[in-house]
Write a protein that holds these residues in place. Structure first.
Motif, PDB file in Angstrom:
ATOM      1  N   CYS A 273       0.871  -1.294  -0.011  1.00  0.00           N
ATOM      2  CA  CYS A 273      -0.118   0.046   0.029  1.00  0.00           C
ATOM      3  C   CYS A 273       0.986   1.327   0.160  1.00  0.00           C
ATOM      4  O   CYS A 273       1.549   1.676  -0.936  1.00  0.00           O
ATOM      5  CB  CYS A 273      -0.740  -0.140   1.208  1.00  0.00           C
ATOM      6  SG  CYS A 273      -2.493   1.057   1.087  1.00  0.00           S
ATOM      7  N   ASP A 274       0.938   1.953   1.123  1.00  0.00           N
ATOM      8  CA  ASP A 274       1.710   3.308   1.179  1.00  0.00           C
ATOM      9  C   ASP A 274       2.733   3.149   2.020  1.00  0.00           C
ATOM     10  O   ASP A 274       3.318   4.247   2.257  1.00  0.00           O
ATOM     11  CB  ASP A 274       0.653   4.219   1.407  1.00  0.00           C
ATOM     12  CG  ASP A 274      -0.016   4.429   2.853  1.00  0.00           C
ATOM     13  OD1 ASP A 274       0.048   3.068   3.164  1.00  0.00           O
ATOM     14  OD2 ASP A 274      -0.632   5.359   3.210  1.00  0.00           O
TER      15      ASP A 274
ATOM     16  N   SER B  63       7.319   5.852   5.237  1.00  0.00           N
ATOM     17  CA  SER B  63       5.946   6.102   4.978  1.00  0.00           C
ATOM     18  C   SER B  63       5.617   7.011   3.898  1.00  0.00           C
ATOM     19  O   SER B  63       6.376   8.007   3.883  1.00  0.00           O
ATOM     20  CB  SER B  63       5.326   6.367   6.169  1.00  0.00           C
ATOM     21  OG  SER B  63       3.817   6.547   5.984  1.00  0.00           O
ATOM     22  N   GLN B  64       4.789   6.671   3.001  1.00  0.00           N
ATOM     23  CA  GLN B  64       4.218   7.840   2.029  1.00  0.00           C
ATOM     24  C   GLN B  64       2.977   8.619   2.318  1.00  0.00           C
ATOM     25  O   GLN B  64       2.662   9.354   1.693  1.00  0.00           O
ATOM     26  CB  GLN B  64       3.891   7.170   0.900  1.00  0.00           C
ATOM     27  CG  GLN B  64       4.925   6.256   0.411  1.00  0.00           C
ATOM     28  CD  GLN B  64       4.542   5.487  -1.010  1.00  0.00           C
ATOM     29  OE1 GLN B  64       3.518   5.749  -1.425  1.00  0.00           O
ATOM     30  NE2 GLN B  64       5.331   4.467  -1.499  1.00  0.00           N
TER      31      GLN B  64
ATOM     32  N   HIS C 214       0.336  11.132   0.165  1.00  0.00           N
ATOM     33  CA  HIS C 214      -1.263  10.731  -0.284  1.00  0.00           C
ATOM     34  C   HIS C 214      -2.123  11.691   0.511  1.00  0.00           C
ATOM     35  O   HIS C 214      -3.225  11.753   0.164  1.00  0.00           O
ATOM     36  CB  HIS C 214      -1.615   9.263   0.011  1.00  0.00           C
ATOM     37  CG  HIS C 214      -0.632   8.387  -0.915  1.00  0.00           C
ATOM     38  ND1 HIS C 214      -0.693   8.180  -2.075  1.00  0.00           N
ATOM     39  CD2 HIS C 214       0.452   7.898  -0.351  1.00  0.00           C
ATOM     40  CE1 HIS C 214       0.245   7.406  -2.457  1.00  0.00           C
ATOM     41  NE2 HIS C 214       0.860   7.163  -1.679  1.00  0.00           N
TER      42      HIS C 214
ATOM     43  N   VAL D  43      -5.094   6.931  -0.432  1.00  0.00           N
ATOM     44  CA  VAL D  43      -3.758   6.520  -1.149  1.00  0.00           C
ATOM     45  C   VAL D  43      -4.064   6.335  -2.631  1.00  0.00           C
ATOM     46  O   VAL D  43      -4.988   5.823  -3.163  1.00  0.00           O
ATOM     47  CB  VAL D  43      -3.282   4.885  -0.789  1.00  0.00           C
ATOM     48  CG1 VAL D  43      -2.200   4.630  -1.559  1.00  0.00           C
ATOM     49  CG2 VAL D  43      -3.260   5.115   0.587  1.00  0.00           C
TER      50      VAL D  43
ATOM     51  N   ALA E  10       1.631   5.964  -5.375  1.00  0.00           N
ATOM     52  CA  ALA E  10       2.336   4.817  -4.553  1.00  0.00           C
ATOM     53  C   ALA E  10       3.161   3.986  -5.240  1.00  0.00           C
ATOM     54  O   ALA E  10       4.424   3.669  -4.986  1.00  0.00           O
ATOM     55  CB  ALA E  10       1.262   3.871  -3.942  1.00  0.00           C
TER      56      ALA E  10
END
Ligand SMILES: [Zn+2]
Lengths: 347, 242
Positions: free
Chosen positions: A14-15, A35-36, A40, A46, A51
């Motif tokens: 996922c992110d 972590s992104q 997002h 997300v 991603a």
């Protein structure tokens, strides 16, 4: 596999871009998570293409950091013995569930590393990874345990009978618990992700003010949260004067009530020695307190993972990969990612 | 020097091994959407055919696009991990350059055209550096072809047709074929995808010239912004509480 049983785990479903080195499915040697969430946040969720793009940039550096934490250079060899053998016995990666464009980066990276080092590749179910997260911090835990896995994408009750052996007892029939938090937070105009916002706001609210419905389901250990979300919306429409804090507190109370009651019932049903929380919602402070209280009252141990183990990480993927390799052997290199992979219980 | 080349930018998955004497082995497939399932076994097969283990390689080459995003990410991730895990440099090439390299010389002006889906293609005008990749609709390409034909005719009088290669050219053959006079000539199906053996040969030359980089620096060339906003608004629409 050497006696050390060192698995490099990679998680990109996922992110979070994550990599970790874990020994024998129990001992975390290193664990790196990038972590992104900031990337997002402005979109309120997300964004798959963003991603995917972030994972391709971050995966190799994150893997390199995880290897360095285990005393290995990026060729998998010891810093003190660069011409020595590869210090990794297998490479595991999440193959699903998750975003296809994100999953493929981790899968392709892991399979290529396995080829480069001539070690087995293991394709891991992300949800199975979550089952081991709490155990990584409590290696002394006695099985069986019941695991409540609650995140933005999933709400599951699982009996973990032995390492690598588990049964799914129940699941959400509609929204995941974390999804309910996010949707209610968005409706109330709070930030993203919604869970922490509601948790924070609920502290100053009256949890007993509104009695939101606790949905019953056909399966005793199943969950349903979409009716609750609708009830919140109609209540706020009918009572525009209500404060966000009171709504947040009452909503959170309803979610936690249901989660804890079902987990307690499941633990009694399978004769569990204890209960584990897992997944992002396990960071919720009311859920943690209520969970610990309820099991202590029944003389059972509860395992509450640290924040780092609640959220997505690769240590849990490496642990699941180790147990899967022991039980079922390597995954063939023609395996792909499976975005809608389910948790079905081990064979 | 032994190079393993990875090609996943378009509809084909290709792996080739080459050294200074030329290609040693190549494996190609048209896997549809199953690039991730196909690529790694192909790497293992190519190594087996050439009797080379990954540990005996000296560099990894990869096509960074433009092309289809999913395939690009699978190929680039594999190239980065192979090179990182083996401690090797990476040679990158663009799909359009590989297509040009695959054309025999003496065929006149070559214009590679790669399909990017969603009604867009990427192309490179003759004698242009790779940094001047154009991305647009087939109609925009047709207009550029017409302009090129006019310019060439004005400058040199009588000119031959341009050669259009790549899956984007084949897909929009009708429109592009009518774009200019003389009408463009089209490459065959063997030049639909950038041939991986051409990538390998290009990469050997690049290594000899010292044109390589660290795997951590390698990134796909997308040629289009991520359409975050489009995705987000459609998601919101679906989630509206009634
Ligand atoms: Zn998760």
């Amino acid at each position: 596999m050497t006696d050390r049983g060192r698995v490099l785990g990679i998680e990109t479903s996922c992110d979070e871009t994550a990599a970790a080195v874990v020994e024998r499915g129990r001992t975390v040697v290193s664990s790196i998570v990038s972590s992104q969430v900031d990337l997002h946040a402005r979109y309120g969720g997300v964004v798959p293409e963003l991603a995917g793009r972030a994972h391709i940039e971050l995966t190799l550096p994150v893997v390199t950091d995880a290897l360095a934490g285990a005393g290995l250079d990026r060729r998998g060899r010891s810093f003190t013995d660069p011409d020595g053998p590869i210090g990794i016995d297998a490479v595991a990666a999440t193959i699903g569930p998750g975003l296809i464009g994100a999953l493929l980066v981790g899968v392709s990276t892991a399979k290529a590393l396995a080829l480069a080092w001539d070690v087995p590749f293991v394709g891991v179910n992300h949800l199975e990874g979550h089952l081991y997260a709490a155990m990584l911090e409590a290696p002394e835990a006695e099985l069986p345990v019941v695991v409540l896995l609650a995140s933005g994408g999933h709400t599951l009750l699982v009996a973990l009978d032995a390492p690598g052996s588990y049964r799914v007892l129940g699941a959400t029939v509609d929204d995941a618990a974390g999804e309910a938090f996010d949707k209610v937070a968005r409706y109330l105009g709070l930030g993203y992700p919604g869970g922490p916002e509601i948790d924070r706001l609920a502290v100053s609210g009256d949890a007993a003010l509104i009695r939101f419905p606790r949905a019953s389901t056909a399966g005793v250990f199943d969950f349903s949260f979409s009716g609750l979300k609708t009830a919140v919306v109609s209540y706020v429409r009918a009572h525009p004067e209500v404060t966000n804090a009171d709504v947040a507190a009452s909503f959170q109370e309803a979610v936690v009530d249901v989660l804890v009651a079902r987990t307690v019932a499941a633990a009694e049903e399978i004769g569990a020695r204890g209960a584990c929380l897992a997944g992002g919602v396990a960071a919720n402070s009311l859920l943690r307190a209520r969970f610990a209280e309820s099991f202590a009252a029944r003389g059972l141990v509860s395992y509450l993972p640290s924040h780092a183990m609640c959220t997505d990480n690769a240590a849990m993927i490496a642990a699941a990969g180790y147990f899967q390799l022991q039980r079922s052997g390597p995954t063939p290199l023609d395996a792909g990612a499976v975005p809608d992979l389910q948790l079905r219980g081990s064979k | 020097m032994r190079i393993l080349a990875i090609e996943t930018a378009t509809i084909e998955v290709g792996v080739a091994l080459a050294d200074e004497t030329g290609p040693l082995a190549s494996v190609t497939a048209r896997p549809g959407r199953r690039q991730a399932e196909t690529l790694h076994p192909a790497i293992a097969d190519a190594c087996r055919i050439a009797r080379i283990t990954p540990a005996e390689l000296d560099a990894i080459a990869v096509d960074i696009g433009p092309g289809l995003f999913t395939g690009l990410r699978v190929g680039v991730a594999a190239a980065k991990a192979l090179a990182g895990g083996l401690g090797l440099p990476v040679v990158t090439a663009m799909s359009l350059e590989v297509l040009i390299a695959a054309c025999p010389s003496g065929l006149g002006e070559v214009i590679p055209v790669v399909d990017m889906r969603r009604g867009e293609v990427a192309w490179l005008m003759p004698r242009s550096p790779a940094s001047t990749v154009r991305v647009g609709t087939p109609a925009e390409l047709a207009a550029e072809l017409a302009e090129l034909a006019r310019e060439s005719a004005a400058a040199a009088g009588n000119v031959g047709p341009v050669l259009l290669v790549g899956d984007g050219a084949l897909r929009h053959r009708e429109l592009l074929g009518a774009s200019s006079a003389p009408a463009p000539v089209f490459g065959g199906i063997e030049l639909a995808a950038p041939p991986v053996s051409s990538l390998a040969v290009l990469a050997i030359a690049a290594m000899t010239d010292g044109r390589f980089c660290d795997p951590a620096a390698v990134c796909p060339f997308y040629g289009r912004e991520a359409d975050a906003r489009i995705n987000w608004s459609s998601r919101q629409g679906r989630e509206t509480v009634s």
